[in-house]
Design a protein around this motif. Structure first.
Motif, PDB file in Angstrom:
ATOM      1  N   GLU A  22      59.737  25.653  54.789  1.00  9.05           N
ATOM      2  CA  GLU A  22      60.724  25.683  53.712  1.00  9.05           C
ATOM      3  C   GLU A  22      61.966  26.372  54.247  1.00  9.05           C
ATOM      4  OE1 GLU A  22      60.288  26.400  49.134  1.00  9.05           O
ATOM      5  OE2 GLU A  22      60.410  28.336  50.154  1.00  9.05           O
ATOM      6  N   ASP A  23      63.118  25.718  54.097  1.00 12.64           N
ATOM      7  CA  ASP A  23      64.398  26.254  54.580  1.00 12.64           C
ATOM      8  C   ASP A  23      64.345  26.615  56.064  1.00 12.64           C
ATOM      9  OD1 ASP A  23      65.443  25.978  51.996  1.00 12.64           O
ATOM     10  OD2 ASP A  23      64.732  27.979  51.436  1.00 12.64           O
ATOM     11  N   GLY A  24      63.672  25.803  56.856  1.00 13.78           N
ATOM     12  CA  GLY A  24      63.605  26.005  58.299  1.00 13.78           C
ATOM     13  C   GLY A  24      62.648  27.078  58.762  1.00 13.78           C
ATOM     14  N   GLU A  25      61.946  27.707  57.836  1.00 15.12           N
ATOM     15  CA  GLU A  25      61.010  28.769  58.191  1.00 15.12           C
ATOM     16  C   GLU A  25      59.581  28.334  57.865  1.00 15.12           C
ATOM     17  OE1 GLU A  25      60.472  33.580  57.696  1.00 15.12           O
ATOM     18  OE2 GLU A  25      62.176  32.589  56.756  1.00 15.12           O
ATOM     19  N   LEU A  26      58.648  28.765  58.703  1.00 15.71           N
ATOM     20  CA  LEU A  26      57.244  28.445  58.471  1.00 15.71           C
ATOM     21  C   LEU A  26      56.579  29.546  57.658  1.00 15.71           C
ATOM     22  CD1 LEU A  26      56.098  27.055  61.929  1.00 15.71           C
ATOM     23  CD2 LEU A  26      56.734  25.784  59.904  1.00 15.71           C
ATOM     24  N   TRP A  27      55.756  29.129  56.695  1.00 13.23           N
ATOM     25  CA  TRP A  27      55.033  30.047  55.815  1.00 13.23           C
ATOM     26  C   TRP A  27      53.563  29.672  55.814  1.00 13.23           C
ATOM     27  CZ3 TRP A  27      57.740  33.942  53.442  1.00 13.23           C
ATOM     28  CH2 TRP A  27      59.125  33.815  53.448  1.00 13.23           C
ATOM     29  N   ILE A  28      52.689  30.668  55.778  1.00 17.21           N
ATOM     30  CA  ILE A  28      51.253  30.419  55.677  1.00 17.21           C
ATOM     31  C   ILE A  28      50.795  30.908  54.306  1.00 17.21           C
ATOM     32  CG2 ILE A  28      50.643  32.587  56.851  1.00 17.21           C
ATOM     33  CD1 ILE A  28      48.208  30.971  58.000  1.00 17.21           C
ATOM     34  N   GLY A  42      52.870  21.782  34.899  1.00 10.98           N
ATOM     35  CA  GLY A  42      52.381  23.088  35.332  1.00 10.98           C
ATOM     36  C   GLY A  42      53.230  23.649  36.457  1.00 10.98           C
ATOM     37  N   THR A  43      52.852  24.815  36.896  1.00  9.78           N
ATOM     38  CA  THR A  43      53.551  25.492  37.980  1.00  9.78           C
ATOM     39  C   THR A  43      52.534  25.894  39.045  1.00  9.78           C
ATOM     40  OG1 THR A  43      55.140  26.393  36.411  1.00  9.78           O
ATOM     41  CG2 THR A  43      55.025  27.448  38.549  1.00  9.78           C
ATOM     42  N   ILE A  44      52.918  25.735  40.278  1.00 10.34           N
ATOM     43  CA  ILE A  44      52.107  26.184  41.402  1.00 10.34           C
ATOM     44  C   ILE A  44      52.741  27.460  41.929  1.00 10.34           C
ATOM     45  CG2 ILE A  44      51.212  25.622  43.689  1.00 10.34           C
ATOM     46  CD1 ILE A  44      50.208  23.697  41.533  1.00 10.34           C
ATOM     47  N   LYS A  45      51.971  28.547  41.967  1.00  6.56           N
ATOM     48  CA  LYS A  45      52.457  29.802  42.524  1.00  6.56           C
ATOM     49  C   LYS A  45      51.639  30.103  43.768  1.00  6.56           C
ATOM     50  CE  LYS A  45      54.410  31.958  38.530  1.00  6.56           C
ATOM     51  NZ  LYS A  45      54.778  33.201  37.940  1.00  6.56           N
ATOM     52  N   VAL A  46      52.352  30.391  44.848  1.00  7.83           N
ATOM     53  CA  VAL A  46      51.671  30.750  46.086  1.00  7.83           C
ATOM     54  C   VAL A  46      52.216  32.071  46.601  1.00  7.83           C
ATOM     55  CG1 VAL A  46      51.152  28.376  46.796  1.00  7.83           C
ATOM     56  CG2 VAL A  46      53.244  29.432  47.569  1.00  7.83           C
ATOM     57  N   LYS A  47      51.329  32.863  47.175  1.00  7.57           N
ATOM     58  CA  LYS A  47      51.737  34.048  47.921  1.00  7.57           C
ATOM     59  C   LYS A  47      51.702  33.587  49.363  1.00  7.57           C
ATOM     60  CE  LYS A  47      50.093  38.172  46.938  1.00  7.57           C
ATOM     61  NZ  LYS A  47      49.196  39.345  46.926  1.00  7.57           N
ATOM     62  N   GLU A  54      56.486  38.019  59.269  1.00  2.00           N
ATOM     63  CA  GLU A  54      55.249  38.473  58.631  1.00  2.00           C
ATOM     64  C   GLU A  54      55.498  39.090  57.259  1.00  2.00           C
ATOM     65  OE1 GLU A  54      52.603  40.627  61.219  1.00  2.00           O
ATOM     66  OE2 GLU A  54      52.632  39.036  62.709  1.00  2.00           O
ATOM     67  N   ALA A  55      56.709  38.853  56.697  1.00  6.00           N
ATOM     68  CA  ALA A  55      57.003  39.295  55.333  1.00  6.00           C
ATOM     69  C   ALA A  55      56.216  38.430  54.355  1.00  6.00           C
ATOM     70  CB  ALA A  55      58.494  39.156  55.052  1.00  6.00           C
ATOM     71  N   ILE A  56      55.754  39.037  53.267  1.00  3.80           N
ATOM     72  CA  ILE A  56      54.990  38.308  52.255  1.00  3.80           C
ATOM     73  C   ILE A  56      55.845  38.165  51.009  1.00  3.80           C
ATOM     74  CG2 ILE A  56      52.951  38.357  50.781  1.00  3.80           C
ATOM     75  CD1 ILE A  56      51.484  39.780  53.030  1.00  3.80           C
ATOM     76  N   THR A  57      55.857  36.960  50.437  1.00  2.00           N
ATOM     77  CA  THR A  57      56.631  36.697  49.232  1.00  2.00           C
ATOM     78  C   THR A  57      55.872  35.735  48.329  1.00  2.00           C
ATOM     79  OG1 THR A  57      58.808  36.067  48.398  1.00  2.00           O
ATOM     80  CG2 THR A  57      57.931  34.744  50.187  1.00  2.00           C
ATOM     81  N   GLU A  58      56.263  35.683  47.060  1.00  2.00           N
ATOM     82  CA  GLU A  58      55.677  34.717  46.136  1.00  2.00           C
ATOM     83  C   GLU A  58      56.668  33.590  45.935  1.00  2.00           C
ATOM     84  OE1 GLU A  58      53.991  36.205  42.548  1.00  2.00           O
ATOM     85  OE2 GLU A  58      52.717  37.633  43.597  1.00  2.00           O
ATOM     86  N   LYS A  59      56.158  32.370  45.924  1.00  2.33           N
ATOM     87  CA  LYS A  59      56.993  31.191  45.735  1.00  2.33           C
ATOM     88  C   LYS A  59      56.413  30.376  44.590  1.00  2.33           C
ATOM     89  CE  LYS A  59      58.561  30.846  50.482  1.00  2.33           C
ATOM     90  NZ  LYS A  59      59.987  30.926  50.243  1.00  2.33           N
ATOM     91  N   SER A  60      57.286  29.743  43.808  1.00  4.78           N
ATOM     92  CA  SER A  60      56.854  28.908  42.681  1.00  4.78           C
ATOM     93  C   SER A  60      57.365  27.492  42.879  1.00  4.78           C
ATOM     94  CB  SER A  60      57.404  29.463  41.359  1.00  4.78           C
ATOM     95  OG  SER A  60      56.855  30.721  41.094  1.00  4.78           O
ATOM     96  N   PHE A  61      56.532  26.525  42.543  1.00  6.32           N
ATOM     97  CA  PHE A  61      56.884  25.106  42.643  1.00  6.32           C
ATOM     98  C   PHE A  61      56.460  24.406  41.359  1.00  6.32           C
ATOM     99  CE2 PHE A  61      55.744  26.566  46.912  1.00  6.32           C
ATOM    100  CZ  PHE A  61      56.848  26.196  47.656  1.00  6.32           C
TER     101      PHE A  61
END
Length: 193
Positions: A22-28, A42-47, A54-61
């Motif tokens: 997402e936005d050129g960056e890889l997230w696991i 519905g909404t998909i929320k991922v941490k 190695e920063a952790i964030t929450e994303k919603s789709f």
């Protein structure tokens, strides 16, 4: 031959351990939650954890969204040495050498000579990270002297590992002891006999 691919898939295919761009960056994905509402989508929320910082964030789709799912290939490698802020590894199968910038790996301080790791390579054949063993054995090179009877497990002291890293260990651990350390947190796990 290395075969990696980028796949645009529905966001509902995100699960723990899946890598997406997402936005050129890889997230696991660390955690996945599908939230349904009575009327509407519905909404998909991922941490998710950044593969670079190695920063952790929450994303919603939104449920109908699509994401670029990336296949990440893991190669076994052995840690060789460090030169300035560069770390060098050797592929255990074809003896190819990898050079990784120290800023890419926050867990680099737990590397030790000859350690087996996994180098993470993305769909562009770029090294995106390093996976250390979850725990590793280290020798204590320096710590305060333990006093007989100090067996309380919730009281700690500072100790220096063979690779120069400072960790917190129980009072009964002495210089020369061998301990198991969690490489993700730096936490003491146990003394090894």
């Amino acid at each position: 031959m290395l075969f990696l691919s980028l796949m645009v898939k529905p966001v509902t295919e995100l699960k723990k351990g899946i890598v997406f761009r997402e936005d050129g960056e890889l997230w696991i994905v660390e955690n996945y939650e599908h939230i349904k509402v009575a009327r509407g989508s519905g909404t998909i929320k991922v941490k998710a954890q950044s593969m670079r910082s190695e920063a952790i964030t929450e994303k919603s789709f939104m449920t109908g969204a699509r994401v670029d799912i990336v296949d990440v290939f893991k190669k076994k490698a052995t840690y060789l040495y460090r030169e300035a802020n560069k770390y060098f590894f050797m592929d255990t199968e074809n003896f190819e050498n990898y050079e990784i910038d120290g800023q890419m790996i926050s867990s680099a301080k737990f590397l030790k000579d000859g350690m087996e790791v996994r180098v993470l390579i993305d769909d562009r054949s770029e090294i995106v990270g390093l996976e250390l063993p979850k725990n590793e054995i280290y020798k204590i090179t320096e710590t305060a002297v333990g006093v007989k009877g100090n067996t309380v497990s919730n009281t700690n002291k500072k100790a220096i590992l063979e690779n120069g890293v400072e960790v917190s260990v129980p009072l009964f651990v002495n210089t020369g002891d061998v301990v198991k350390i969690d490489t993700r947190t730096g936490g003491y796990l146990e003394r090894v006999k």
